[in-house]
Design a protein around this motif. Sequence first.
Motif, PDB file in Angstrom:
ATOM      1  N   VAL A 108      23.425  43.309  38.885  1.00  0.00           N
ATOM      2  CA  VAL A 108      24.869  43.089  38.780  1.00  0.00           C
ATOM      3  C   VAL A 108      25.148  41.735  39.420  1.00  0.00           C
TER       4      VAL A 108
ATOM      5  N   GLN B 171      28.425  40.015  39.216  1.00  0.00           N
ATOM      6  CA  GLN B 171      29.852  39.696  39.382  1.00  0.00           C
ATOM      7  C   GLN B 171      30.487  40.864  40.147  1.00  0.00           C
TER       8      GLN B 171
ATOM      9  N   LYS C  92      33.736  42.707  42.747  1.00  0.00           N
ATOM     10  CA  LYS C  92      35.117  42.754  43.249  1.00  0.00           C
ATOM     11  C   LYS C  92      35.133  42.223  44.684  1.00  0.00           C
TER      12      LYS C  92
ATOM     13  N   THR D 112      30.782  35.583  44.357  1.00  0.00           N
ATOM     14  CA  THR D 112      31.777  36.665  44.354  1.00  0.00           C
ATOM     15  C   THR D 112      31.350  37.850  45.228  1.00  0.00           C
TER      16      THR D 112
ATOM     17  N   HIS E 213      30.842  45.801  45.019  1.00  0.00           N
ATOM     18  CA  HIS E 213      31.301  46.735  43.998  1.00  0.00           C
ATOM     19  C   HIS E 213      31.342  45.973  42.674  1.00  0.00           C
ATOM     20  N   PRO E 214      30.700  46.496  41.646  1.00  0.00           N
ATOM     21  CA  PRO E 214      30.623  45.772  40.365  1.00  0.00           C
ATOM     22  C   PRO E 214      32.020  45.442  39.830  1.00  0.00           C
ATOM     23  N   ASP E 215      32.155  44.252  39.295  1.00  0.00           N
ATOM     24  CA  ASP E 215      33.444  43.803  38.783  1.00  0.00           C
ATOM     25  C   ASP E 215      33.802  44.503  37.475  1.00  0.00           C
ATOM     26  N   HIS E 216      32.803  44.786  36.664  1.00  0.00           N
ATOM     27  CA  HIS E 216      33.023  45.452  35.378  1.00  0.00           C
ATOM     28  C   HIS E 216      32.351  46.808  35.427  1.00  0.00           C
ATOM     29  N   ALA E 217      32.753  47.687  34.526  1.00  0.00           N
ATOM     30  CA  ALA E 217      32.007  48.936  34.380  1.00  0.00           C
ATOM     31  C   ALA E 217      30.600  48.528  33.950  1.00  0.00           C
ATOM     32  N   THR E 218      29.595  49.063  34.609  1.00  0.00           N
ATOM     33  CA  THR E 218      28.227  48.663  34.268  1.00  0.00           C
ATOM     34  C   THR E 218      27.620  49.698  33.335  1.00  0.00           C
ATOM     35  N   LYS E 219      26.937  49.191  32.363  1.00  0.00           N
ATOM     36  CA  LYS E 219      26.271  50.068  31.404  1.00  0.00           C
ATOM     37  C   LYS E 219      24.791  50.048  31.761  1.00  0.00           C
TER      38      LYS E 219
END
Lengths: 165, 165
Positions: free
Chosen positions: B10, B12, B14, B68, B144-150
């Motif tokens: 990951v 990017q 928050k 980030t 904490h991941p910025d996007h939902a991670t797949k």
Amino acid sequence: MSLLLKRMSVRQFKAKPVADEAITAMLQSAMQAPSARNQQPWEFVVIKRREILDQLSETKGGAKPLKTAPLGILLLMREEVGVPYMRPQDMAAATQNILLEATNLGLGSVWIGVYPREETIEKVKAIITIPKHLIPFSIVAIGHPDHATKVEGLRYDENRVRVIE
Amino acid sequence: MSLLLKRMSVRQFKAKPVADEAITAMLQSAMQAPSARNQQPWEFVVIKRREILDQLSETKGGAKPLKTAPLGILLLMREEVGVPYMRPQDMAAATQNILLEATNLGLGSVWIGVYPREETIEKVKAIITIPKHLIPFSIVAIGHPDHATKVEGLRYDENRVRVIE
């Protein structure tokens, strides 16, 4: 407790074989390890033959656990990859994933270092024919633990941590 | 699904800080990694200061995620240990344990290689004062991941496996 805290070295095993599904799970986890620029410098030899495991157990003092292990996974490192100086770290992450997946499956395991010690590398190559572009990196001895295993105490040492706030 | 298959890089994050309990859990897991003759060649710098993270993000292309990330853990390798040639493998196992504990805690992370590239080592040492007997080895960017991670697909490749039965 976190899986990461449960892993410990197991050096004595029951003769009971390791299920093929478990072997596949360990190889899947190994190949899911991160690597520099995703170069995935790894190949694997799954060794179940008693005679070969016995021979490998004599390549160095730390290899003795292969004498009772019903399974050894030999990790091989490729020569031709993108970021060669990062290969040993990639290979170590893959090795660690095998140990952890073994723990996850209730199996015991121990990491037997081969690379970069030339003497051990040559001894392994004398037992198993390995293509020229591959270097023996590590062997994981795996099996059902012979004794009930007691989880090791935490090695955590706060004196090794500095904080920049 | 096994924790080992869930880990992914990951890059990017928050701005939300990482809880101190999570930091301790990651350090505990790192120090529980196996090492040659249990030499535990590691020390750690927990970096929360924005200014330092920003500076570290410019030490190499792959370090950008620190721009980030609210947290960086710098791993340092000791000079004086029992089996020096095995140190990088020990350090890699500790780094991998941090990534996996982060995944276990629902955090995102990425491994930023430092050692053995002299240029990056020197850049890190220009930002953080490091005692002479320690070498910067890797930095893990965490948050904490910025996007939902797949979850990534399996990299498993049976062509990389040979079986000796």
